[in-house]
Enzyme design. Structure first.
Site, short mmCIF file in Angstrom:
data_model
loop_
_atom_site.label_atom_id
_atom_site.label_comp_id
_atom_site.label_asym_id
_atom_site.label_seq_id
_atom_site.Cartn_x
_atom_site.Cartn_y
_atom_site.Cartn_z
N ARG A 1 -8.96 0.82 -10.05
CA ARG A 1 -8.57 1.10 -11.42
C ARG A 1 -8.12 2.18 -12.46
O ARG A 1 -9.19 1.46 -13.67
CB ARG A 1 -7.10 2.01 -10.86
CG ARG A 1 -6.78 1.00 -9.32
CD ARG A 1 -6.12 0.90 -8.81
NE ARG A 1 -6.08 0.80 -7.03
CZ ARG A 1 -5.32 1.78 -6.10
NH1 ARG A 1 -4.15 1.44 -6.78
NH2 ARG A 1 -5.32 1.53 -5.23
N LEU B 1 12.94 -19.85 0.83
CA LEU B 1 12.14 -18.61 1.14
C LEU B 1 11.14 -19.22 -0.25
O LEU B 1 11.25 -18.74 -0.78
CB LEU B 1 12.32 -17.71 0.15
CG LEU B 1 11.32 -16.51 0.67
CD1 LEU B 1 11.26 -16.18 2.26
CD2 LEU B 1 12.03 -15.62 0.30
N HIS C 1 4.40 2.50 -8.29
CA HIS C 1 4.24 1.32 -7.93
C HIS C 1 5.81 0.85 -8.80
O HIS C 1 6.44 -0.53 -8.12
CB HIS C 1 3.12 0.70 -9.39
CG HIS C 1 1.79 1.02 -8.88
ND1 HIS C 1 1.18 1.26 -7.62
CD2 HIS C 1 0.70 1.97 -9.36
CE1 HIS C 1 -0.38 1.03 -7.37
NE2 HIS C 1 -0.42 1.44 -9.07
N TRP D 1 -9.31 -3.56 -9.84
CA TRP D 1 -9.39 -3.32 -11.46
C TRP D 1 -10.25 -2.31 -11.75
O TRP D 1 -10.55 -1.72 -12.83
CB TRP D 1 -10.20 -4.78 -11.87
CG TRP D 1 -10.08 -6.29 -12.18
CD1 TRP D 1 -9.51 -7.00 -10.81
CD2 TRP D 1 -8.89 -6.74 -12.69
NE1 TRP D 1 -8.96 -8.30 -10.67
CE2 TRP D 1 -8.62 -8.22 -12.55
CE3 TRP D 1 -8.02 -6.15 -13.82
CZ2 TRP D 1 -7.11 -8.69 -13.05
CZ3 TRP D 1 -7.40 -6.37 -14.97
CH2 TRP D 1 -6.73 -7.82 -14.24
N SER E 1 -5.67 -7.16 -5.66
CA SER E 1 -6.63 -7.17 -5.36
C SER E 1 -7.95 -7.46 -6.17
O SER E 1 -8.29 -6.40 -7.40
CB SER E 1 -7.58 -6.57 -3.80
OG SER E 1 -7.87 -5.38 -4.19
N THR E 2 -8.83 -7.80 -6.56
CA THR E 2 -10.78 -7.92 -7.15
C THR E 2 -10.38 -6.31 -7.29
O THR E 2 -10.68 -5.94 -8.70
CB THR E 2 -11.14 -9.04 -6.45
OG1 THR E 2 -11.38 -8.50 -5.78
CG2 THR E 2 -10.68 -10.55 -6.99
N ASP F 1 0.76 -0.74 0.32
CA ASP F 1 0.24 0.19 0.32
C ASP F 1 0.85 1.41 0.27
O ASP F 1 2.45 1.48 0.79
CB ASP F 1 -0.94 0.04 1.10
CG ASP F 1 -2.24 0.67 1.18
OD1 ASP F 1 -2.71 0.74 -0.23
OD2 ASP F 1 -2.44 0.76 2.08
N GLY F 2 0.48 2.58 -0.52
CA GLY F 2 1.01 3.74 -0.26
C GLY F 2 1.87 4.01 -1.25
O GLY F 2 2.70 5.18 -1.56
N ASN F 3 1.93 3.23 -2.88
CA ASN F 3 2.55 3.77 -3.67
C ASN F 3 2.15 4.50 -4.48
O ASN F 3 2.96 5.69 -4.94
CB ASN F 3 2.59 2.86 -4.08
CG ASN F 3 3.20 1.99 -4.30
OD1 ASN F 3 3.46 0.85 -3.33
ND2 ASN F 3 2.74 0.16 -5.39
N GLY F 4 0.52 5.28 -4.67
CA GLY F 4 -0.08 6.21 -4.59
C GLY F 4 0.26 7.57 -3.91
O GLY F 4 0.46 8.50 -5.12
N ARG F 5 0.18 7.00 -2.90
CA ARG F 5 0.62 8.37 -1.73
C ARG F 5 2.03 9.05 -1.79
O ARG F 5 2.47 9.33 -2.26
CB ARG F 5 0.39 8.05 -0.26
CG ARG F 5 -1.05 8.28 0.02
CD ARG F 5 -1.39 7.60 0.88
NE ARG F 5 -1.16 6.36 1.18
CZ ARG F 5 -1.51 5.72 2.07
NH1 ARG F 5 -1.09 5.91 2.77
NH2 ARG F 5 -2.26 4.41 2.11
C1 FPP Z 1 -1.10 -0.25 -3.87
O1 FPP Z 1 -1.14 1.22 -3.35
C2 FPP Z 1 -0.59 -0.62 -4.39
C3 FPP Z 1 -1.28 -1.55 -5.73
C4 FPP Z 1 -2.81 -1.68 -6.08
C5 FPP Z 1 -0.22 -2.62 -6.46
C6 FPP Z 1 0.97 -3.01 -6.24
C7 FPP Z 1 1.38 -3.57 -7.45
C8 FPP Z 1 3.15 -3.69 -8.01
C9 FPP Z 1 4.13 -2.30 -7.41
C10 FPP Z 1 3.72 -4.80 -8.81
C11 FPP Z 1 4.03 -5.93 -8.44
C12 FPP Z 1 4.45 -6.77 -8.94
C13 FPP Z 1 5.49 -7.87 -8.32
C14 FPP Z 1 6.45 -8.99 -9.24
C15 FPP Z 1 3.79 -8.67 -7.29
P1 FPP Z 1 -2.04 2.16 -3.65
O2 FPP Z 1 -1.92 2.81 -5.05
O3 FPP Z 1 -3.16 2.05 -2.95
O4 FPP Z 1 -1.26 3.70 -3.67
P2 FPP Z 1 -1.80 4.72 -1.70
O5 FPP Z 1 -3.26 3.67 -0.99
O6 FPP Z 1 -0.38 5.19 -1.74
O7 FPP Z 1 -3.31 4.98 -3.18
#
Ligand code: FPP
Length: 165
Positions: free
Chosen positions: A69, A129, A35, A67, A63-64, A18-22
């Site tokens: 997004r 692992l 991401h 989609w 997660s389901t 989580d948190g990639n968007g932020r």
């Molecule tokens: C949630 O962050 C993250 C995701 C929906 C996608 C994460 C997946 C990847 C980075 C690709 C994974 C690759 C492999 C190999 C498993 P968010 O966008 O909800 O963040 P936010 O809460 O800040 O908006």
């Protein structure tokens, strides 16, 4: 720095990606860049978990619900998955990491599915692992699939309804 004691490491670590968007928003860069950074962190965590002797690492990657997004973001996420496999599969095999997928990955884009299938088969015999990637997972869908399997068994006369616990 405090020494980490291998024997005291948890057996299983699970991470919600989580948190990639932020992260991206704070830096004024596109969400997909967030991401990508998330994927790079995930890779580092795989390497460290392996070295620390953690038995299972599970990442909740898609997660389901995800989609919903934008198409650009969804396809960007699956492209990252392909990038990860193309770049890092050899290293995973060399490090004896076994990759498993949790969730129903049949409906993800074809190139990502193929890359994953190769990863699963190339790492299937690995004994280090276990790296679980949860993809297209969701509680509702998991319940639906379990009930479907139970119903099939009941229909086939292999299970009595009152034996469902
Ligand atoms: C949630 O962050 C993250 C995701 C929906 C996608 C994460 C997946 C990847 C980075 C690709 C994974 C690759 C492999 C190999 C498993 P968010 O966008 O909800 O963040 P936010 O809460 O800040 O908006």
């Amino acid at each position: 720095m405090t020494e980490l004691i291998k024997e005291l490491m948890p057996k299983h670590v699970a991470i919600i990606m989580d948190g990639n968007g932020r992260w991206a928003k704070q830096r004024g860069v596109p969400r997909v860049a967030g991401h990508r950074a998330g994927m790079e962190s995930m890779k580092k965590i795989v390497d460290h978990s392996d070295k620390l002797g953690i038995r299972y690492l599970t990442v909740y990657a898609f997660s389901t619900e995800n989609w919903k997004r934008s198409m650009e973001e969804v396809s960007g996420i699956f492209k990252l998955l392909v990038t990860f496999v193309n770049r890092d599969l050899k290293e995973l095999v060399a490090n004896n990491v076994r990759v498993r997928v949790l969730g129903d990955y049949n409906s993800i884009p074809a190139d990502a599915r193929k890359a994953l299938e190769k990863t699963l088969s190339d790492t299937n015999e690995d004994t280090g692992l276990q790296f679980n990637i949860a993809l297209n997972y969701g509680a509702r869908d998991e319940i639906r699939r379990s009930v479907e399997r139970i119903a099939e068994k009941v229909k086939a006369g292999e299970l009595e309804p009152e034996d469902v616990t």
